[in-house]
Design a protein around this motif. Structure first.
Motif, mmCIF file in Angstrom:
data_model
loop_
_atom_site.group_PDB
_atom_site.id
_atom_site.type_symbol
_atom_site.label_atom_id
_atom_site.label_comp_id
_atom_site.label_asym_id
_atom_site.label_seq_id
_atom_site.Cartn_x
_atom_site.Cartn_y
_atom_site.Cartn_z
ATOM 1 N N ARG A 193 1.691 -13.582 0.592
ATOM 2 C CA ARG A 193 0.355 -13.649 -0.031
ATOM 3 C C ARG A 193 -0.667 -12.862 0.777
ATOM 4 O O ARG A 193 -1.468 -12.109 0.204
ATOM 5 C CB ARG A 193 -0.086 -15.112 -0.176
ATOM 6 N N SER A 194 -0.655 -12.995 2.102
ATOM 7 C CA SER A 194 -1.604 -12.243 2.939
ATOM 8 C C SER A 194 -1.398 -10.747 2.760
ATOM 9 O O SER A 194 -2.368 -9.976 2.700
ATOM 10 C CB SER A 194 -1.422 -12.591 4.419
ATOM 11 N N VAL A 195 -0.129 -10.332 2.699
ATOM 12 C CA VAL A 195 0.188 -8.909 2.535
ATOM 13 C C VAL A 195 -0.313 -8.430 1.167
ATOM 14 O O VAL A 195 -0.944 -7.372 1.056
ATOM 15 C CB VAL A 195 1.706 -8.670 2.709
ATOM 16 N N ALA A 196 -0.072 -9.221 0.124
ATOM 17 C CA ALA A 196 -0.508 -8.805 -1.219
ATOM 18 C C ALA A 196 -2.037 -8.673 -1.275
ATOM 19 O O ALA A 196 -2.565 -7.727 -1.866
ATOM 20 C CB ALA A 196 -0.020 -9.806 -2.265
ATOM 21 N N LEU A 197 -2.741 -9.611 -0.650
ATOM 22 C CA LEU A 197 -4.211 -9.577 -0.702
ATOM 23 C C LEU A 197 -4.786 -8.402 0.084
ATOM 24 O O LEU A 197 -5.876 -7.915 -0.235
ATOM 25 C CB LEU A 197 -4.787 -10.895 -0.165
ATOM 26 N N THR A 198 -4.078 -7.967 1.125
ATOM 27 C CA THR A 198 -4.597 -6.870 1.944
ATOM 28 C C THR A 198 -4.055 -5.511 1.485
ATOM 29 O O THR A 198 -4.741 -4.502 1.647
ATOM 30 C CB THR A 198 -4.305 -7.100 3.444
ATOM 31 N N ASP A 199 -2.849 -5.490 0.882
ATOM 32 C CA ASP A 199 -2.313 -4.218 0.367
ATOM 33 C C ASP A 199 -2.982 -3.806 -0.946
ATOM 34 O O ASP A 199 -2.815 -2.679 -1.404
ATOM 35 C CB ASP A 199 -0.793 -4.314 0.136
ATOM 36 N N ALA A 200 -3.718 -4.737 -1.555
ATOM 37 C CA ALA A 200 -4.320 -4.455 -2.867
ATOM 38 C C ALA A 200 -5.470 -3.448 -2.788
ATOM 39 O O ALA A 200 -5.881 -2.896 -3.807
ATOM 40 C CB ALA A 200 -4.823 -5.757 -3.501
ATOM 41 N N VAL A 201 -6.001 -3.248 -1.587
ATOM 42 C CA VAL A 201 -7.147 -2.331 -1.440
ATOM 43 C C VAL A 201 -6.844 -1.296 -0.355
ATOM 44 O O VAL A 201 -5.914 -1.485 0.442
ATOM 45 C CB VAL A 201 -8.443 -3.104 -1.090
ATOM 46 N N ASP A 202 -7.635 -0.213 -0.307
ATOM 47 C CA ASP A 202 -7.366 0.823 0.698
ATOM 48 C C ASP A 202 -8.001 0.449 2.045
ATOM 49 O O ASP A 202 -8.722 -0.548 2.162
ATOM 50 C CB ASP A 202 -7.810 2.200 0.191
ATOM 51 N N ASP A 203 -7.735 1.267 3.060
ATOM 52 C CA ASP A 203 -8.192 0.940 4.416
ATOM 53 C C ASP A 203 -9.715 0.843 4.516
ATOM 54 O O ASP A 203 -10.234 0.000 5.251
ATOM 55 C CB ASP A 203 -7.673 1.973 5.428
ATOM 56 N N GLY A 204 -10.410 1.695 3.764
ATOM 57 C CA GLY A 204 -11.873 1.647 3.786
ATOM 58 C C GLY A 204 -12.386 0.296 3.316
ATOM 59 O O GLY A 204 -13.334 -0.267 3.879
ATOM 60 N N HIS A 228 -3.136 -22.832 7.889
ATOM 61 C CA HIS A 228 -4.225 -21.975 8.355
ATOM 62 C C HIS A 228 -4.174 -20.625 7.639
ATOM 63 O O HIS A 228 -5.200 -20.131 7.147
ATOM 64 C CB HIS A 228 -4.144 -21.783 9.875
ATOM 65 N N GLU A 229 -2.972 -20.031 7.546
ATOM 66 C CA GLU A 229 -2.847 -18.731 6.869
ATOM 67 C C GLU A 229 -3.228 -18.863 5.393
ATOM 68 O O GLU A 229 -3.982 -18.046 4.861
ATOM 69 C CB GLU A 229 -1.419 -18.181 7.024
ATOM 70 N N GLN A 230 -2.748 -19.918 4.737
ATOM 71 C CA GLN A 230 -3.067 -20.105 3.317
ATOM 72 C C GLN A 230 -4.564 -20.351 3.108
ATOM 73 O O GLN A 230 -5.132 -19.911 2.108
ATOM 74 C CB GLN A 230 -2.257 -21.263 2.728
ATOM 75 N N GLN A 231 -5.217 -21.048 4.046
ATOM 76 C CA GLN A 231 -6.669 -21.256 3.909
ATOM 77 C C GLN A 231 -7.412 -19.931 4.027
ATOM 78 O O GLN A 231 -8.366 -19.677 3.290
ATOM 79 C CB GLN A 231 -7.166 -22.241 4.967
ATOM 80 N N HIS A 232 -6.954 -19.091 4.961
ATOM 81 C CA HIS A 232 -7.599 -17.777 5.062
ATOM 82 C C HIS A 232 -7.270 -16.907 3.857
ATOM 83 O O HIS A 232 -8.071 -16.064 3.459
ATOM 84 C CB HIS A 232 -7.233 -17.076 6.369
ATOM 85 N N ASP A 233 -6.096 -17.104 3.260
ATOM 86 C CA ASP A 233 -5.776 -16.352 2.036
ATOM 87 C C ASP A 233 -6.751 -16.738 0.917
ATOM 88 O O ASP A 233 -7.191 -15.884 0.144
ATOM 89 C CB ASP A 233 -4.326 -16.609 1.604
ATOM 90 N N GLU A 234 -7.092 -18.019 0.837
ATOM 91 C CA GLU A 234 -8.085 -18.408 -0.170
ATOM 92 C C GLU A 234 -9.444 -17.790 0.151
ATOM 93 O O GLU A 234 -10.179 -17.356 -0.751
ATOM 94 C CB GLU A 234 -8.193 -19.939 -0.286
ATOM 95 N N THR A 235 -9.779 -17.748 1.435
ATOM 96 C CA THR A 235 -11.025 -17.096 1.850
ATOM 97 C C THR A 235 -11.003 -15.610 1.473
ATOM 98 O O THR A 235 -11.995 -15.065 0.967
ATOM 99 C CB THR A 235 -11.227 -17.269 3.372
ATOM 100 N N MET A 236 -9.853 -14.957 1.684
ATOM 101 C CA MET A 236 -9.739 -13.540 1.306
ATOM 102 C C MET A 236 -9.832 -13.363 -0.210
ATOM 103 O O MET A 236 -10.379 -12.371 -0.691
ATOM 104 C CB MET A 236 -8.428 -12.942 1.839
#
Ligand code: AVJ
Ligand code: FE
Length: 450
Positions: free
Chosen positions: A21-32, A137-145
């Motif tokens: 989930r963390s990877v999907a939420l962060t790979d969805a957008v570019d580095d900028g 903790h990771e899942q809570q931050h995923d919701e925050t993301m």
């Protein structure tokens, strides 16, 4: 397979699921987009990602594993107490490539630590607690993301099927008779410190809405001038309503004589039967006053969600003790919105209260305190330092909350002005004298029939 090996497999699966989930939420957008601050209320996504890895390193690599630090030099950067969210973009953060490499390196070591942990003995390791804490903790931050994604401008980058359809509920309200119930837990192995210990609480009879307040109901308050009438607002709520110029839930857009909403980059008509979301505590309390009701207290919410009148015991979830499945509740970002009222009949409580878990966090008229006998574990900064602060409790999780952090004992809190979280509410009220005797008759009849 031994029980310990089953637990080890479960922990590994939960770690994998959170990371996917963390990877999907962060790979969805570019580095900028990853290094940009989309709102002063939020961290750049790349901060959340490296912070997830840093917490995992602190607790699982160093503490549980007793290993050397992976990166001792970045602890301060990713310590949430050192830098307010607004300041985080200006820090010398790991780049997206470095952050991805860092979380991978930490995870590799953690899987090795997991292989060697007895998962018993020491309190931190017993039942896999520290691993469960880090997964949550990771899942809570995923919701925050996910909330950061909602704030982000631009074309949609997240996709999911729509939630299941709603259906009419038999009653709009449910009476919960007076009596004690067990609040909190002393036995759920992954329950966090603020959910402990289990203790008996007496709750007077009360009436609670069978479902969260919908967009249609909330729109009647908006269109009826609710935001212009200080009668419905607390003094503090009215002051904030004026200062922030609140006129409707966050992300609602006026389009001529109708309302639209922006949801993860899509502008669309507001579904009338979905629970309202992105309102702050003050808006929720004002609506409740306008409706002649009030918000529930935290013990009322938990009793409605857990108390089983047939056995007198408290359940893990409204539907029973089984982990949430897709038939029970809208959790885990399976959908990108709350589901309409009535969509989860299998998730109702014994008393007939629906959608307590999933869809939207529910604001409650209770501040954040430790239960009697509270003990900070394993660190004061998760809960204890927030006790007595300017917070209101939120319960039940949202469509963006993972099942691993959606126990009916799970406690969330935030400032009463926050609207970027996936929070809505339901109303409650005291019972009338007539209802009180009626309620007693209903209960007596049910007991006679057993
Ligand atoms: C329990 C959701 C209020 O996000 O601030 C994450 C959870 N604690 N990292 C938060 C948390 C440390 C916390 N809430
Ligand atoms: Fe954190």
């Amino acid at each position: 397979m031994t029980t310990t090996e089953q637990l080890r497999t479960r922990v590994a699966d939960e770690l994998d699921r959170a990371r996917a989930r963390s990877v999907a939420l962060t790979d969805a957008v570019d580095d900028g987009d990853l290094v940009r601050q989309h709102s002063k209320l939020m961290s750049p996504l790349v901060w959340d990602l490296a912070h997830i890895g840093n917490q995992e390193e602190l607790w699982l690599v160093r503490d549980v594993g007793g290993r050397e630090p992976v990166r001792h030099d970045i602890d301060d950067l990713y310590d949430a107490f050192q830098h307010p969210r607004a300041d985080r973009p200006a820090l010398p953060l790991l780049s997206p490539t470095e952050a991805r490499g860092y979380v991978r390196e930490v995870r590799d070591k953690v899987l090795d630590v997991l292989d060697r942990s007895p998962l018993e003995g020491r309190r931190l390791e017993a039942g896999g607690f520290a691993f469960g804490m880090i997964v949550q903790h990771e899942q809570q931050h995923d919701e925050t993301m996910l909330a950061t994604h909602q704030l982000r401008r631009g074309a949609p980058v997240l996709h999911a099927p729509p939630p299941p359809p709603g259906r009419a509920l038999p009653t709009a309200e449910v009476l919960i008779p007076a009596g004690p119930f067990t609040m909190g837990t002393s036995i759920d192995p992954w329950a966090l410190d603020n959910e402990r210990p289990a203790h008996d609480v007496h709750v007077d009879a009360f009436v609670i809405d069978a479902a969260p307040v919908t967009n249609a109901a909330y729109q009647a308050f908006v269109d009826g001038g609710g935001y212009d009438d200080p009668r419905w607002w607390s003094p503090e709520g009215w002051a904030y309503r004026v200062k922030a110029d609140l006129t409707a839930p966050r992300f609602w857009l006026r389009d001529g004589d109708r309302w639209l909403r922006r949801r993860f980059g899509v502008v669309e008509p507001i579904p009338p039967d979905e629970p309202v979301v992105h309102v702050c505590f003050h808006e929720a309390a004002a609506y409740a006053a306008w409706a002649g009701k009030r918000l529930p207290t935290e013990p009322e919410w938990e009793k409605a969600a857990r108390f089983d009148p047939a056995t007198g015991r408290s359940r893990r979830f409204p539907w029973g003790d089984e982990d949430p499945g897709p038939e029970h509740a809208n959790l885990g970002q399976r959908h990108l919105s709350p589901a309409p009222v009535g969509a989860y009949p299998a998730g109702a409580s014994p008393a007939g209260v629906h959608q307590l878990v999933g869809d939207v966090w529910e604001w409650l008229d209770t501040g954040f305190h430790g239960y009697p006998g509270f003990e900070a574990f394993p660190y004061r900064e998760y809960s204890e330092v927030f006790f007595g602060g300017d917070y209101r409790m939120l319960r039940g999780g949202s469509f963006g909350t993972d099942p691993v952090a959606a126990r009916a004992t799970f406690r969330n809190w935030d400032h009463p002005i926050r609207r970027q979280i996936f929070a809505g509410f339901r109303c409650a009220r005291d019972v009338s004298i007539a209802e009180r005797s009626q309620g007693a008759v209903t209960v007596a009849t049910r007991e006679d029939g057993d």
